[in-house]
Design a protein around this motif. Structure first.
Motif, PDB file in Angstrom:
ATOM      1  N   ILE A 115       0.862  -1.178   0.000  1.00 19.91           N
ATOM      2  CA  ILE A 115       0.000   0.000   0.000  1.00 19.91           C
ATOM      3  C   ILE A 115       0.899   1.229   0.000  1.00 19.91           C
ATOM      4  O   ILE A 115       1.706   1.405   0.915  1.00 19.91           O
ATOM      5  CB  ILE A 115      -0.911   0.045   1.253  1.00 19.91           C
ATOM      6  N   ILE A 116       0.780   2.085  -1.000  1.00 17.89           N
ATOM      7  CA  ILE A 116       1.625   3.274  -1.038  1.00 17.89           C
ATOM      8  C   ILE A 116       0.855   4.549  -0.676  1.00 17.89           C
ATOM      9  O   ILE A 116       1.458   5.585  -0.429  1.00 17.89           O
ATOM     10  CB  ILE A 116       2.320   3.443  -2.404  1.00 17.89           C
ATOM     11  N   PHE A 117      -0.502   4.451  -0.636  1.00 13.70           N
ATOM     12  CA  PHE A 117      -1.293   5.613  -0.231  1.00 13.70           C
ATOM     13  C   PHE A 117      -2.683   5.123   0.167  1.00 13.70           C
ATOM     14  O   PHE A 117      -3.248   4.240  -0.483  1.00 13.70           O
ATOM     15  CB  PHE A 117      -1.407   6.617  -1.387  1.00 13.70           C
ATOM     16  N   GLN A 118      -3.221   5.698   1.250  1.00 12.95           N
ATOM     17  CA  GLN A 118      -4.585   5.364   1.652  1.00 12.95           C
ATOM     18  C   GLN A 118      -5.227   6.577   2.303  1.00 12.95           C
ATOM     19  O   GLN A 118      -4.664   7.171   3.227  1.00 12.95           O
ATOM     20  CB  GLN A 118      -4.597   4.177   2.622  1.00 12.95           C
ATOM     21  N   SER A 119      -6.401   6.950   1.807  1.00 19.00           N
ATOM     22  CA  SER A 119      -7.152   8.078   2.355  1.00 19.00           C
ATOM     23  C   SER A 119      -8.630   7.709   2.331  1.00 19.00           C
ATOM     24  O   SER A 119      -9.009   6.655   1.802  1.00 19.00           O
ATOM     25  CB  SER A 119      -6.906   9.337   1.503  1.00 19.00           C
ATOM     26  N   PRO A 120      -9.507   8.553   2.879  1.00 16.92           N
ATOM     27  CA  PRO A 120     -10.946   8.253   2.814  1.00 16.92           C
ATOM     28  C   PRO A 120     -11.485   8.205   1.395  1.00 16.92           C
ATOM     29  O   PRO A 120     -12.576   7.672   1.166  1.00 16.92           O
ATOM     30  CB  PRO A 120     -11.569   9.423   3.592  1.00 16.92           C
ATOM     31  N   GLU A 121     -10.736   8.721   0.424  1.00 13.17           N
ATOM     32  CA  GLU A 121     -11.202   8.758  -0.956  1.00 13.17           C
ATOM     33  C   GLU A 121     -10.530   7.735  -1.863  1.00 13.17           C
ATOM     34  O   GLU A 121     -11.157   7.230  -2.800  1.00 13.17           O
ATOM     35  CB  GLU A 121     -10.976  10.148  -1.558  1.00 13.17           C
ATOM     36  N   LEU A 122      -9.269   7.446  -1.593  1.00  2.69           N
ATOM     37  CA  LEU A 122      -8.482   6.703  -2.579  1.00  2.69           C
ATOM     38  C   LEU A 122      -7.446   5.803  -1.909  1.00  2.69           C
ATOM     39  O   LEU A 122      -6.886   6.156  -0.876  1.00  2.69           O
ATOM     40  CB  LEU A 122      -7.807   7.698  -3.523  1.00  2.69           C
ATOM     41  N   ILE A 123      -7.203   4.658  -2.544  1.00  3.23           N
ATOM     42  CA  ILE A 123      -6.150   3.731  -2.111  1.00  3.23           C
ATOM     43  C   ILE A 123      -5.275   3.424  -3.319  1.00  3.23           C
ATOM     44  O   ILE A 123      -5.781   3.078  -4.391  1.00  3.23           O
ATOM     45  CB  ILE A 123      -6.748   2.413  -1.575  1.00  3.23           C
ATOM     46  N   SER A 124      -3.968   3.562  -3.157  1.00  4.15           N
ATOM     47  CA  SER A 124      -3.031   3.230  -4.227  1.00  4.15           C
ATOM     48  C   SER A 124      -2.155   2.060  -3.792  1.00  4.15           C
ATOM     49  O   SER A 124      -1.601   2.062  -2.694  1.00  4.15           O
ATOM     50  CB  SER A 124      -2.150   4.430  -4.579  1.00  4.15           C
ATOM     51  N   ILE A 125      -2.036   1.074  -4.669  1.00  4.80           N
ATOM     52  CA  ILE A 125      -1.273  -0.140  -4.389  1.00  4.80           C
ATOM     53  C   ILE A 125      -0.271  -0.370  -5.519  1.00  4.80           C
ATOM     54  O   ILE A 125      -0.592  -0.176  -6.689  1.00  4.80           O
ATOM     55  CB  ILE A 125      -2.208  -1.357  -4.262  1.00  4.80           C
ATOM     56  N   ALA A 126       0.943  -0.769  -5.154  1.00  8.71           N
ATOM     57  CA  ALA A 126       1.971  -1.105  -6.139  1.00  8.71           C
ATOM     58  C   ALA A 126       2.223  -2.607  -6.109  1.00  8.71           C
ATOM     59  O   ALA A 126       2.419  -3.192  -5.036  1.00  8.71           O
ATOM     60  CB  ALA A 126       3.270  -0.356  -5.841  1.00  8.71           C
ATOM     61  N   ILE A 127       2.199  -3.238  -7.275  1.00  8.87           N
ATOM     62  CA  ILE A 127       2.507  -4.654  -7.413  1.00  8.87           C
ATOM     63  C   ILE A 127       3.802  -4.775  -8.212  1.00  8.87           C
ATOM     64  O   ILE A 127       3.858  -4.369  -9.380  1.00  8.87           O
ATOM     65  CB  ILE A 127       1.389  -5.425  -8.141  1.00  8.87           C
ATOM     66  N   THR A 128       4.846  -5.312  -7.586  1.00 14.80           N
ATOM     67  CA  THR A 128       6.141  -5.478  -8.246  1.00 14.80           C
ATOM     68  C   THR A 128       6.366  -6.952  -8.544  1.00 14.80           C
ATOM     69  O   THR A 128       6.315  -7.793  -7.642  1.00 14.80           O
ATOM     70  CB  THR A 128       7.285  -4.972  -7.358  1.00 14.80           C
ATOM     71  N   SER A 129       6.613  -7.258  -9.813  1.00 16.90           N
ATOM     72  CA  SER A 129       6.841  -8.646 -10.203  1.00 16.90           C
ATOM     73  C   SER A 129       8.207  -8.806 -10.851  1.00 16.90           C
ATOM     74  O   SER A 129       8.619  -7.984 -11.673  1.00 16.90           O
ATOM     75  CB  SER A 129       5.752  -9.132 -11.165  1.00 16.90           C
ATOM     76  N   TYR A 130       8.905  -9.850 -10.451  1.00 18.00           N
ATOM     77  CA  TYR A 130      10.147 -10.264 -11.109  1.00 18.00           C
ATOM     78  C   TYR A 130       9.924 -11.675 -11.612  1.00 18.00           C
ATOM     79  O   TYR A 130       9.622 -12.588 -10.832  1.00 18.00           O
ATOM     80  CB  TYR A 130      11.331 -10.241 -10.144  1.00 18.00           C
TER      81      TYR A 130
END
Length: 239
Positions: A115-130
């Protein structure tokens, strides 16, 4: 009678507040694997809370992982779960070893989410694959997923902004500032926003994966545009 009506209204308000509290989300980290899996490691966030919302978020995360583990044409993905995709990846490796019994090349895959950001409006998630399938080098790919907190729906990039052209103009300056000291030749004539953009603590992260706009040797190009420069262009609050 007035007192009872007043008490009923107060109780109703508390119920409404309680209902709103139920839509609050939290996350745990889960490891997904299968029996006889020696090649794949998956560690991803798992949304907990309102089922209607968390199912949306967890499904989108799963779809990203499944796509990352798929071998071949992306239009032929058959796996319906991460577990199926892990099993399929291991079977593909066994087939490869059967076809090329003398090869010493090994396959492996590592997928991590945060989880790179979380607020009452929005959540941002980063998925890193190798993912390494025995070539000269493995492939690293990062995918940003932005969700509406209240619904769990994925937010298309263009919906992150009220004024995407204004945002683009500010971003272009940061982009060329980022690459000015790099000895690279970009395969672009005009600046274009990347496929991956997300909210973070200090601003909007923009990320170009390997091969997206430059040769492999360039690697991933990533930079952050501070919120104070772009708040007026954003659809969602940065706090």
């Amino acid at each position: 009678m007035f007192y009872k009506k007043h008490l009923l209204i107060v109780c109703s308000l508390f119920i409404c507040i309680a209902c709103k509290d139920e839509v609050k989300l939290s996350f745990s980290e889960i490891n997904v694997t299968t029996n006889n899996n020696n090649l794949v490691e998956v560690n991803i966030p798992n949304a907990i809370g309102n089922k209607a919302i968390t199912n949306q978020i967890n499904s989108a995360i799963s779809e990203t992982v499944i796509a990352s583990l798929h071998i071949g044409d992306p239009d032929t993905i058959a796996s319906k779960s991460i577990e199926e995709s892990i099993t399929s990846f291991n079977k593909e490796f066994l087939t490869f070893k059967t076809d090329f019994p003398k090869t010493i090349e090994q396959w492996d895959a590592q997928i991590d989410g945060e989880i790179i950001f979380q607020s009452p409006e929005l959540i941002s998630i980063a998925i890193t694959s190798y993912v390494n399938t025995g070539g000269a080098h493995g492939t690293i790919n990062i995918t940003f997923l932005n969700f509406e907190t209240e619904t769990g729906n994925l937010i298309p990039n263009e919906k992150l902004f009220k004024d995407i052209e204004g945002f683009k103009k500010v971003t272009e300056t940061h982009f060329y500032e980022t690459i000015k000291n790099e000895d690279i030749t970009l395969d672009i004539e005009n600046f274009e926003l990347p496929a991956n953009m997300a909210y973070a603590e200090d601003g909007i992260i923009l990320l170009y994966n390997t091969y997206e706009i430059a040769p492999y040797a360039t690697g991933i190009i990533e930079f952050t545009v501070p919120f104070e420069e772009i708040d007026s262009f954003l659809h969602f609050n940065s706090f």
